[in-house]
Write an enzyme that holds these catalytic residues in place. Structure first.
Site, PDB file in Angstrom:
ATOM      1  N   ARG A  53       0.911  -1.213  -0.093  1.00  0.00           N
ATOM      2  CA  ARG A  53       0.020   0.022  -0.096  1.00  0.00           C
ATOM      3  C   ARG A  53       0.942   1.210  -0.051  1.00  0.00           C
ATOM      4  O   ARG A  53       0.519   2.429  -0.716  1.00  0.00           O
ATOM      5  CB  ARG A  53      -0.941   0.109   1.123  1.00  0.00           C
ATOM      6  N   ALA A  58     -10.372   0.065  -2.153  1.00  0.00           N
ATOM      7  CA  ALA A  58      -9.631   0.965  -2.579  1.00  0.00           C
ATOM      8  C   ALA A  58     -10.053   1.307  -4.250  1.00  0.00           C
ATOM      9  O   ALA A  58     -10.357   2.527  -4.545  1.00  0.00           O
ATOM     10  CB  ALA A  58      -8.177   0.609  -2.720  1.00  0.00           C
ATOM     11  N   ARG A  68      -2.530  -9.763   9.706  1.00  0.00           N
ATOM     12  CA  ARG A  68      -1.828  -9.542   8.467  1.00  0.00           C
ATOM     13  C   ARG A  68      -0.468  -8.912   8.648  1.00  0.00           C
ATOM     14  O   ARG A  68       0.089  -8.421   9.580  1.00  0.00           O
ATOM     15  CB  ARG A  68      -2.418  -8.340   7.461  1.00  0.00           C
TER      16      ARG A  68
HETATM   17  C1  LIG Z   1      -2.410   3.932   7.579  1.00  0.00           C
HETATM   18  C2  LIG Z   1      -3.311   2.955   6.802  1.00  0.00           C
HETATM   19  C3  LIG Z   1      -2.859   1.729   6.350  1.00  0.00           C
HETATM   20  C4  LIG Z   1      -3.975   1.074   5.541  1.00  0.00           C
HETATM   21  N1  LIG Z   1      -3.346  -0.186   5.258  1.00  0.00           N
HETATM   22  C5  LIG Z   1      -4.013  -0.883   4.202  1.00  0.00           C
HETATM   23  C6  LIG Z   1      -3.465  -1.954   3.857  1.00  0.00           C
HETATM   24  O1  LIG Z   1      -2.267  -2.772   4.070  1.00  0.00           O
HETATM   25  N2  LIG Z   1      -4.454  -3.008   2.993  1.00  0.00           N
HETATM   26  C7  LIG Z   1      -5.728  -2.457   2.635  1.00  0.00           C
HETATM   27  O2  LIG Z   1      -6.107  -2.999   1.738  1.00  0.00           O
HETATM   28  N3  LIG Z   1      -6.053  -1.348   3.091  1.00  0.00           N
HETATM   29  C8  LIG Z   1      -5.363  -0.433   3.746  1.00  0.00           C
HETATM   30  N4  LIG Z   1      -5.649   0.715   4.359  1.00  0.00           N
HETATM   31  C9  LIG Z   1      -7.222   1.101   3.927  1.00  0.00           C
HETATM   32  C10 LIG Z   1      -7.148   1.323   2.489  1.00  0.00           C
HETATM   33  O3  LIG Z   1      -6.369   2.598   2.203  1.00  0.00           O
HETATM   34  C11 LIG Z   1      -8.633   2.037   2.241  1.00  0.00           C
HETATM   35  O4  LIG Z   1      -9.583   1.021   2.720  1.00  0.00           O
HETATM   36  C12 LIG Z   1      -8.996   2.364   0.641  1.00  0.00           C
HETATM   37  O5  LIG Z   1      -8.111   2.806   0.068  1.00  0.00           O
HETATM   38  C13 LIG Z   1      -9.823   3.534   0.948  1.00  0.00           C
HETATM   39  O6  LIG Z   1      -9.293   4.559   0.851  1.00  0.00           O
HETATM   40  P1  LIG Z   1      -9.601   6.105   1.370  1.00  0.00           P
HETATM   41  O7  LIG Z   1      -9.043   7.111   0.742  1.00  0.00           O
HETATM   42  O8  LIG Z   1     -11.009   6.049   1.342  1.00  0.00           O
HETATM   43  O9  LIG Z   1      -9.172   6.017   3.045  1.00  0.00           O
HETATM   44  P2  LIG Z   1      -7.751   5.887   3.771  1.00  0.00           P
HETATM   45  O10 LIG Z   1      -6.809   5.030   2.908  1.00  0.00           O
HETATM   46  O11 LIG Z   1      -8.101   5.592   5.238  1.00  0.00           O
HETATM   47  O12 LIG Z   1      -7.356   7.563   3.780  1.00  0.00           O
HETATM   48  C14 LIG Z   1      -7.997   8.633   4.584  1.00  0.00           C
HETATM   49  C15 LIG Z   1      -6.892   9.643   4.769  1.00  0.00           C
HETATM   50  O13 LIG Z   1      -7.796  10.711   5.445  1.00  0.00           O
HETATM   51  C16 LIG Z   1      -6.883  11.346   6.524  1.00  0.00           C
HETATM   52  N5  LIG Z   1      -7.879  12.028   7.393  1.00  0.00           N
HETATM   53  C17 LIG Z   1      -8.425  11.656   8.194  1.00  0.00           C
HETATM   54  N6  LIG Z   1      -8.911  12.423   9.193  1.00  0.00           N
HETATM   55  C18 LIG Z   1      -8.660  13.519   8.537  1.00  0.00           C
HETATM   56  C19 LIG Z   1      -8.895  15.092   9.213  1.00  0.00           C
HETATM   57  N7  LIG Z   1      -9.827  15.200  10.114  1.00  0.00           N
HETATM   58  N8  LIG Z   1      -8.333  15.927   8.261  1.00  0.00           N
HETATM   59  C20 LIG Z   1      -7.486  15.792   7.299  1.00  0.00           C
HETATM   60  N9  LIG Z   1      -7.171  14.436   6.890  1.00  0.00           N
HETATM   61  C21 LIG Z   1      -7.665  13.438   7.620  1.00  0.00           C
HETATM   62  C22 LIG Z   1      -6.097  10.238   6.680  1.00  0.00           C
HETATM   63  O14 LIG Z   1      -4.771  10.390   7.382  1.00  0.00           O
HETATM   64  C23 LIG Z   1      -5.978   9.316   5.546  1.00  0.00           C
HETATM   65  O15 LIG Z   1      -4.757   9.668   4.852  1.00  0.00           O
HETATM   66  C24 LIG Z   1      -4.981   1.562   4.988  1.00  0.00           C
HETATM   67  C25 LIG Z   1      -5.349   2.755   5.343  1.00  0.00           C
HETATM   68  C26 LIG Z   1      -4.599   3.820   6.215  1.00  0.00           C
HETATM   69  C27 LIG Z   1      -4.973   4.867   6.499  1.00  0.00           C
END
Ligand SMILES: Cc1cc2nc3c(=O)[nH]c(=O)nc-3n(C[C@H](O)[C@H](O)[C@H](O)COP(=O)(O)OP(=O)(O)OC[C@H]3O[C@@H](n4cnc5c(N)ncnc54)[C@H](O)[C@@H]3O)c2cc1C
Length: 430
Positions: free
Chosen positions: A116, A326, A194
């Site tokens: 990731r 994702a 994991r």
């Molecule tokens: C640290 C981390 C590790 C992950 N590892 C995996 C993995 O190994 N395998 C997997 O399948 N999925 C993983 N995921 C989840 C995966 O990335 C998501 O399920 C998918 O990609 C959907 O992404 P998203 O952008 O909706 O959410 P996310 O990937 O969770 O991104 C959300 C972002 O919003 C930011 N954020 C939160 N609150 C605030 C705020 N108040 N102000 C500003 N920014 C904020 C967070 O810091 C984060 O960068 C991980 C997520 C995170 C955060």
């Protein structure tokens, strides 16, 4: 007929629509990229103070593979992904139930799986290369709107926009502040241990029980037992190993990507299994204990005033067995960018309603697909084999082109809303 703007890059800031995106995960970054490509002005606000290589294995189906390829990222992403031509699935005794073969392309595009952090870095750098401002170290604490604009308060500063996108992940603050929902996750009854690690450093190549994972480049193996499934793969020619093992777990701790798992607990899950399972699991220097929680589907992803919306995990978290969390997060942003372009600045709220109408049922269907795959493996009859235990690759899911689809259906969706008023989408009956 294909829409003339399909796969085209619009002149910079040509729509005059300003989009503020909260969160620079895959949802936020993909939304930023496509919004710039469609001529909108974009600002991304991210809580992390610096880009960190977090997480382990993540997958993007060919429904999003075709988008990465359209963005010209294949040559950067493919070398850091695992290259898997087959998946061998065993029962707990180690008897082979099926060998499922994969072609390099599915429905005309690649499927990308890899670390990731490494994949996130590619998208992060690409977003920046398009001239998008990404402000790090921003904590967004307020969302609000009036007739003509929406705004957030980040680190105490008010920032205005035409549209605000909450892409702040599974524990979304936007979900509570914008929609007024208390976040009440329920235990799903399952958890996933994991891990991702350097296979050579951990001696995977030197143990006769595990060397098959690195000897001939990347490999992909699975075991299914009563209410347990374990998947393991190697990447970059067998150099890096990852494993995930999903098992029953009623413990009530918060979901976290960093809560450490105890190896003695991990090994208990595979007691009496094919000895290769314990040998593989024990090679990890550490692992994460990730509780899978359920959230009921939100009845809407849009604020009352209509200018603030949620995308990605903030709107609709996924089970890992869908391998679509994702990908669906990225499809959200692609569809939104097209809808805003077609609607124009004065109709941004109509665009957002049409976006939800286009996305809602597809997302729910993909969520339910994850439950079906989990049940297929966890509730498999002892005699199940062959196609009964193979990972499905449905065309409706993986053959989809979210950009093209948005151009095809936007006008009808917007017309129905304009003529009949906006009704919240219904959940599909499966
Ligand atoms: C640290 C981390 C590790 C992950 N590892 C995996 C993995 O190994 N395998 C997997 O399948 N999925 C993983 N995921 C989840 C995966 O990335 C998501 O399920 C998918 O990609 C959907 O992404 P998203 O952008 O909706 O959410 P996310 O990937 O969770 O991104 C959300 C972002 O919003 C930011 N954020 C939160 N609150 C605030 C705020 N108040 N102000 C500003 N920014 C904020 C967070 O810091 C984060 O960068 C991980 C997520 C995170 C955060």
């Amino acid at each position: 007929m294909v829409h003339p703007n399909y796969a085209q890059v619009a002149p910079r800031n040509s729509t005059g629509i300003k989009v503020v995106i909260v969160g620079a995960g895959f949802a936020g970054l993909a939304c930023a990229i496509e919004c710039v490509r469609k001529g909108h002005e974009v600002l991304v606000l991210e809580k992390f103070k610096a880009l960190k290589s977090l997480g382990d294995i993540i997958s993007f189906g060919s429904n999003v593979g075709r988008i990465f390829e359209r963005w010209g990222l294949h040559d950067q992403i493919w070398p850091i992904c695992n290259h898997l031509s087959e998946l061998t699935i065993h029962n707990s005794k180690g008897e082979i139930l099926t060998v499922q073969h994969f072609t390099e392309m599915r429905y005309g595009a690649h499927n990308y799986s890899g670390h990731r952090g490494a994949l996130h870095e590619v998208l992060f750098n690409y977003t920046k290369s398009l001239g998008v401002e990404i402000r790090l170290g921003q904590d967004v604490t307020e969302y609000d709107e009036d007739e003509g604009r929406a705004w957030v308060v980040s680190n105490g500063e008010r920032i205005d926009a035409d549209v605000v996108v909450g892409a702040d992940g599974v524990r979304s603050r936007a979900r509570t502040l914008v929609l007024g929902y208390d976040d009440k996750p329920k235990s799903s009854g399952y958890a996933v241990y994991r891990a991702w690690f350097d296979a050579y450093e951990q001696g995977v190549d030197r143990d006769p029980l595990t060397d098959f994972m690195c000897k001939n480049g990347d490999a992909f193996y699975g075991w299914i037992g009563p209410d347990v499934h374990m998947l393991t793969s190697t990447a970059r020619g067998g150099r890096f190993m990852s494993w995930v093992i999903t098992h029953k777990d009623e413990a009530d701790i918060e979901e976290s990507w960093s809560f450490p798992g105890k190896m003695e607990d991990v090994l208990k899950v595979v007691e009496g299994y094919d000895p290769r399972c314990a040998a593989i699991l024990a090679k990890a220097p550490s692992c994460v204990d990730w509780k899978i929680v359920y959230r009921d589907p939100l009845p809407t992803w849009i604020s009352k005033g209509g200018r603030i919306l949620l995308i990605g995990d903030a709107a609709h978290p996924f089970l890992p067995t869908s391998a679509q969390g994702a990908s669906q997060a990225i499809e959200d942003g692609i569809t939104l960018a097209v809808a805003l372009q077609l609607a124009g600045k004065d109709n941004a709220r109509l665009a957002i309603q049409a976006w939800e109408k286009i996305r809602y049922q597809r997302v729910r269907r993909a969520q339910l697909f994850g439950e079906q795959v989990r049940d297929m493996w966890h509730k498999a009859k002892p005699e199940a084999k062959g196609a009964e235990v193979e990972m499905p690759s449905p065309e409706w899911l993986l053959g989809h082109d979210s950009e093209r689809h948005a151009y095809e259906v936007y006008e009808d969706a917007a017309r129905e809303i304009s003529e009949g008023g906006y009704r919240l989408p219904e959940l599909p009956v499966m």
